[in-house]
Design an enzyme around this catalytic site. Sequence first.
Site, PDB file in Angstrom:
ATOM      1  N   SER A  32      44.809  54.777  47.170  1.00 16.63           N
ATOM      2  CA  SER A  32      43.552  55.232  46.608  1.00 16.63           C
ATOM      3  C   SER A  32      43.852  56.238  45.508  1.00 16.63           C
ATOM      4  CB  SER A  32      42.688  55.878  47.698  1.00 16.63           C
ATOM      5  OG  SER A  32      41.535  56.487  47.146  1.00 16.63           O
ATOM      6  N   ARG A  33      42.870  56.535  44.690  1.00 15.51           N
ATOM      7  CA  ARG A  33      43.041  57.596  43.708  1.00 15.51           C
ATOM      8  C   ARG A  33      43.053  58.963  44.380  1.00 15.51           C
ATOM      9  NH1 ARG A  33      38.199  56.204  39.778  1.00 15.51           N
ATOM     10  NH2 ARG A  33      37.270  55.937  41.857  1.00 15.51           N
ATOM     11  N   TYR A  54      47.545  54.110  42.552  1.00 17.00           N
ATOM     12  CA  TYR A  54      47.788  52.670  42.619  1.00 17.00           C
ATOM     13  C   TYR A  54      49.188  52.326  42.117  1.00 17.00           C
ATOM     14  CZ  TYR A  54      42.691  52.730  43.103  1.00 17.00           C
ATOM     15  OH  TYR A  54      41.413  52.981  43.522  1.00 17.00           O
ATOM     16  N   LYS A  93      36.064  39.236  44.962  1.00 14.28           N
ATOM     17  CA  LYS A  93      35.099  38.648  44.032  1.00 14.28           C
ATOM     18  C   LYS A  93      34.183  39.769  43.522  1.00 14.28           C
ATOM     19  CE  LYS A  93      31.533  39.172  46.819  1.00 14.28           C
ATOM     20  NZ  LYS A  93      30.473  40.142  46.439  1.00 14.28           N
ATOM     21  N   ASP A 172      27.770  40.622  41.903  1.00 14.55           N
ATOM     22  CA  ASP A 172      27.886  41.061  43.284  1.00 14.55           C
ATOM     23  C   ASP A 172      27.209  40.109  44.257  1.00 14.55           C
ATOM     24  OD1 ASP A 172      27.698  43.478  45.533  1.00 14.55           O
ATOM     25  OD2 ASP A 172      29.153  43.839  43.950  1.00 14.55           O
TER      26      ASP A 172
END
Length: 320
Positions: A32-33, A54, A93, A172
């Site tokens: 994660s950041r 990452y 996706k 989405d």
Amino acid sequence: MKLSILAPGGIANQIARAAVQLEGIECYAAASRSSERAEAFAEKWGFEKHYGSYGELAEDPQAELVYVASPHSHHYQHAKLCLEHGKHVLLEKAFTVNAAQAEELIQIAGKKGLLLAEAFWPRYMPSRNMIQKLLAQGAIGEVQSVEADFGAPLSTIERLRSPELAGGALLDLGVYPINFALQVFPGNIEKIHSSAVLSPEGVDWMNSITLIFEGSKMAVLHSNMLAHMKNHGTIYGDKGYLEVDSVSNCTNIRVYEGNKMTCYQVPEQINGYEYEILACARAIEAGQTECAEMPHSETVRMMRILDEARKTWGMRFPCE
């Protein structure tokens, strides 16, 4: 196979929940950041390692398959990072924000001999083969048209309102009814008609898409991020019709012929995400660069439809 997760958000938790229950799948690393967020996710699901960037995950030589769950706007960037460091990629996706990005990633994966798969979970589920078998058996006769919808009131979610994050209903939610139609009609698309209602920020609140396939077949599709929808899919034939209770994760399939209705139950599952993980493991073991359940050609076919619809609406993302 060692599975790692890049961007541990909501869907990533569902992937982890399935992965920890699968034989032959090792939950290896989370990135994660935020190092704190990565550590919390790793501890929750028993991942061996965690990274606060990452890049650190991409550089880990032991990481094999990376599930990329960042916002749509960053799929291309993060998948490319992993591929260039020799990692197989399962990419959430919508695959990318446009077909050009998708085609470039596919080319990179092919050159490096790496698996690149779209995490479009309905494509990997047993229900897909059940539906196709019923259609092939002539359960509703010759298929003529499809209707499908998917929607929920999600307008308060910042990511979905943001053009910078490639928000809107289409990428989405709209991908689900489109995918349902593409699975029924594998042929060429001759015409695309679409319209949308855009938000003040410039993303689609709701949209309607009609696809005309070769052989005079039609699909009428709708997605909406302002209202609850049935989330159903219906396939119409000249002898009856077939209905699924959800175009994302159906639990039963109903076939209607005259006054007769036959219901087919879908096998029990962990949560539905296990099938795409196992498909990737099989493909990697076989040395393949794509999953048969969701080949690259279908990913690109989907992206081209999304591109054409957004072009009609004048909806372009800053990341393009």
